[in-house]
Motif scaffolding. Structure first.
Motif, PDB file in Angstrom:
ATOM      1  N   ASN A   1       0.879  -1.024   0.041  1.00 56.14           N
ATOM      2  CA  ASN A   1      -0.016  -0.063  -0.028  1.00 56.14           C
ATOM      3  C   ASN A   1       0.842   1.252   0.057  1.00 56.14           C
ATOM      4  N   VAL A   2       2.100   1.230   0.685  1.00 51.69           N
ATOM      5  CA  VAL A   2       2.932   2.444   0.898  1.00 51.69           C
ATOM      6  C   VAL A   2       3.547   2.745  -0.289  1.00 51.69           C
ATOM      7  N   LEU A   3       3.895   1.540  -0.998  1.00 52.30           N
ATOM      8  CA  LEU A   3       4.817   1.700  -2.349  1.00 52.30           C
ATOM      9  C   LEU A   3       3.945   2.183  -3.466  1.00 52.30           C
ATOM     10  N   THR A   4       2.602   1.600  -3.639  1.00 53.11           N
ATOM     11  CA  THR A   4       1.656   1.862  -4.596  1.00 53.11           C
ATOM     12  C   THR A   4       0.880   3.113  -4.335  1.00 53.11           C
ATOM     13  N   GLY A   5       0.608   3.699  -3.305  1.00 52.36           N
ATOM     14  CA  GLY A   5      -0.331   4.763  -3.273  1.00 52.36           C
ATOM     15  C   GLY A   5       0.019   6.201  -4.033  1.00 52.36           C
ATOM     16  N   PRO A   6       1.335   6.467  -3.500  1.00 54.74           N
ATOM     17  CA  PRO A   6       1.775   7.810  -4.317  1.00 54.74           C
ATOM     18  C   PRO A   6       1.913   7.646  -5.840  1.00 54.74           C
ATOM     19  N   ASN A   7       2.627   6.362  -6.135  1.00 56.58           N
ATOM     20  CA  ASN A   7       2.733   6.143  -7.744  1.00 56.58           C
ATOM     21  C   ASN A   7       1.146   6.215  -8.447  1.00 56.58           C
ATOM     22  N   ALA A   8       0.325   5.561  -7.874  1.00 57.97           N
ATOM     23  CA  ALA A   8      -1.081   5.609  -8.261  1.00 57.97           C
ATOM     24  C   ALA A   8      -1.671   7.107  -8.630  1.00 57.97           C
ATOM     25  N   GLY A   9      -1.258   7.711  -7.472  1.00 52.21           N
ATOM     26  CA  GLY A   9      -1.831   9.164  -7.555  1.00 52.21           C
ATOM     27  C   GLY A   9      -0.895   9.855  -8.720  1.00 52.21           C
ATOM     28  N   LYS A  10       0.207   9.919  -8.673  1.00 50.01           N
ATOM     29  CA  LYS A  10       0.853  10.530  -9.916  1.00 50.01           C
ATOM     30  C   LYS A  10       0.381  10.126 -11.306  1.00 50.01           C
ATOM     31  N   LEU A  11       0.379   8.691 -11.365  1.00 49.09           N
ATOM     32  CA  LEU A  11      -0.112   8.115 -12.727  1.00 49.09           C
ATOM     33  C   LEU A  11      -1.639   8.544 -12.973  1.00 49.09           C
ATOM     34  N   SER A  12      -2.321   8.961 -12.131  1.00 50.04           N
ATOM     35  CA  SER A  12      -3.774   9.019 -12.337  1.00 50.04           C
ATOM     36  C   SER A  12      -3.769  10.733 -12.593  1.00 50.04           C
ATOM     37  N   ASP A  13      -2.887  11.445 -12.237  1.00 50.17           N
ATOM     38  CA  ASP A  13      -2.724  12.842 -12.517  1.00 50.17           C
ATOM     39  C   ASP A  13      -2.184  12.991 -14.250  1.00 50.17           C
ATOM     40  N   LYS A  14      -1.703  11.765 -14.731  1.00 56.21           N
ATOM     41  CA  LYS A  14      -1.148  12.105 -16.085  1.00 56.21           C
ATOM     42  C   LYS A  14      -2.209  11.298 -16.786  1.00 56.21           C
ATOM     43  N   ILE A  15      -2.815  10.235 -16.806  1.00 59.05           N
ATOM     44  CA  ILE A  15      -3.545   9.681 -17.605  1.00 59.05           C
ATOM     45  C   ILE A  15      -5.205   9.688 -17.281  1.00 59.05           C
ATOM     46  N   GLY A  16      -5.692  10.220 -15.872  1.00 53.98           N
ATOM     47  CA  GLY A  16      -6.834  10.328 -15.604  1.00 53.98           C
ATOM     48  C   GLY A  16      -7.255   9.284 -14.639  1.00 53.98           C
ATOM     49  N   ARG A  17      -8.227   9.730 -13.868  1.00 54.88           N
ATOM     50  CA  ARG A  17      -8.416   9.009 -12.542  1.00 54.88           C
ATOM     51  C   ARG A  17      -9.569   7.883 -12.732  1.00 54.88           C
ATOM     52  N   LYS A  18     -10.405   8.063 -13.573  1.00 52.87           N
ATOM     53  CA  LYS A  18     -11.625   6.917 -13.753  1.00 52.87           C
ATOM     54  C   LYS A  18     -11.182   5.694 -14.185  1.00 52.87           C
ATOM     55  N   GLY A  19      -9.987   5.685 -15.278  1.00 53.64           N
ATOM     56  CA  GLY A  19      -9.666   4.432 -15.899  1.00 53.64           C
ATOM     57  C   GLY A  19      -8.787   3.709 -14.603  1.00 53.64           C
ATOM     58  N   ILE A  20      -7.984   4.289 -13.890  1.00 50.49           N
ATOM     59  CA  ILE A  20      -7.235   3.636 -12.723  1.00 50.49           C
ATOM     60  C   ILE A  20      -8.230   2.985 -11.691  1.00 50.49           C
ATOM     61  N   ILE A  21      -9.309   3.892 -11.386  1.00 48.84           N
ATOM     62  CA  ILE A  21     -10.205   3.383 -10.414  1.00 48.84           C
ATOM     63  C   ILE A  21     -10.887   2.033 -10.967  1.00 48.84           C
ATOM     64  N   LEU A  22     -11.226   2.207 -12.331  1.00 50.52           N
ATOM     65  CA  LEU A  22     -12.073   1.153 -12.596  1.00 50.52           C
ATOM     66  C   LEU A  22     -11.127  -0.071 -12.813  1.00 50.52           C
ATOM     67  N   MET A  23      -9.929   0.069 -13.417  1.00 50.13           N
ATOM     68  CA  MET A  23      -8.865  -1.196 -13.267  1.00 50.13           C
ATOM     69  C   MET A  23      -8.701  -1.815 -12.247  1.00 50.13           C
ATOM     70  N   SER A  24      -8.432  -0.772 -11.110  1.00 47.37           N
ATOM     71  CA  SER A  24      -8.153  -1.300  -9.721  1.00 47.37           C
ATOM     72  C   SER A  24      -9.267  -2.148  -9.255  1.00 47.37           C
ATOM     73  N   CYS A  25     -10.594  -1.565  -9.470  1.00 51.96           N
ATOM     74  CA  CYS A  25     -11.739  -2.381  -9.079  1.00 51.96           C
ATOM     75  C   CYS A  25     -12.030  -3.582  -9.481  1.00 51.96           C
ATOM     76  N   VAL A  26     -11.882  -3.741 -10.838  1.00 54.07           N
ATOM     77  CA  VAL A  26     -11.857  -4.890 -11.626  1.00 54.07           C
ATOM     78  C   VAL A  26     -10.707  -6.034 -11.125  1.00 54.07           C
ATOM     79  N   GLY A  27      -9.769  -5.587 -11.103  1.00 52.13           N
ATOM     80  CA  GLY A  27      -8.648  -6.565 -10.510  1.00 52.13           C
ATOM     81  C   GLY A  27      -8.874  -6.725  -9.016  1.00 52.13           C
ATOM     82  N   LEU A  28      -9.080  -5.966  -8.281  1.00 49.79           N
ATOM     83  CA  LEU A  28      -9.455  -6.282  -6.763  1.00 49.79           C
ATOM     84  C   LEU A  28     -10.741  -7.282  -6.772  1.00 49.79           C
ATOM     85  N   SER A  29     -11.631  -6.937  -7.653  1.00 46.56           N
ATOM     86  CA  SER A  29     -12.792  -8.072  -7.490  1.00 46.56           C
ATOM     87  C   SER A  29     -12.597  -9.414  -8.048  1.00 46.56           C
ATOM     88  N   ILE A  30     -11.608  -9.331  -9.060  1.00 48.01           N
ATOM     89  CA  ILE A  30     -10.986 -10.671  -9.430  1.00 48.01           C
ATOM     90  C   ILE A  30     -10.400 -11.380  -8.207  1.00 48.01           C
TER      91      ILE A  30
END
Length: 175
Positions: free
Chosen positions: A39-68
């Motif tokens: 969690n500590v390693l991923t959180g900041p990097n996910a935030g940076k990535l969402s700033d670059k490519i958009g938030r909704k896609g990362i949220i959906l991807m994480s929810c689909v992966g977590l659901s699986i």
């Protein structure tokens, strides 16, 4: 919705790991340490990535992966090493959702309303966590932990779909 799903999943995970998989309390504690590091390693990097490519896609991807992952828990975890690997990736996906979702919400409201929105979000999350706890016990007792994993996977996926279809993606600010 997300906290409801996570609560249904995580409350009886240690009990199931101990009773069905044979992990000790120390092994379960180490699994949570491994998840915390992820969690500590991923959180900041996910935030940076969402700033670059958009938030909704990362949220959906994480929810689909977590659901699986949630859905496959009882088939995948057969011992301590599998539990550590599984929980590491589970927490990576949880962290991938948290930062972008917070950033998305704060971008949707004015500065004057941001505190109110974040307070409401936290309060609703706590209600979801409480409801999840109330649902998790009877599910586990009556049907078994697999029912917890299936229901939690469904709620996490529903949350991702709600964000994807009903929450607007604000325009990204140019550099």
């Amino acid at each position: 919705m997300m906290f409801l799903g996570v609560s249904i999943f995580v409350i009886y995970l240690p009990t199931w790991l101990e009773r069905s998989v044979g992990l000790t309390g120390g092994q379960i504690a180490l699994m949570f340490v491994v998840g915390g590091v992820a969690n500590v390693l991923t959180g900041p990097n996910a935030g940076k990535l969402s700033d670059k490519i958009g938030r909704k896609g990362i949220i959906l991807m994480s929810c689909v992966g977590l659901s699986i992952l949630m859905f496959l828990t009882t088939q995948f975890i057969t011992g301590p090493v599998a539990a550590y690997v599984f929980f590491f990736f589970t927490m990576v996906l949880v962290a991938m959702r948290i930062s972008p979702f917070s950033a998305l919400l704060t971008a949707l409201v004015s500065d004057e309303r941001r505190g109110s929105l974040m307070s409401l979000t936290v309060a609703l999350g706590q209600v979801g966590f409480a409801l999840g706890g109330a649902v998790a016990g009877p599910l586990y007792a009556d049907i078994g932990y697999a029912s917890n994993t299936v229901l939690s996977a469904a709620f996490v996926l529903i949350m991702g779909l709600i964000v994807w279809f009903f929450v607007p993606e604000p325009p990204r600010e140019s550099d």
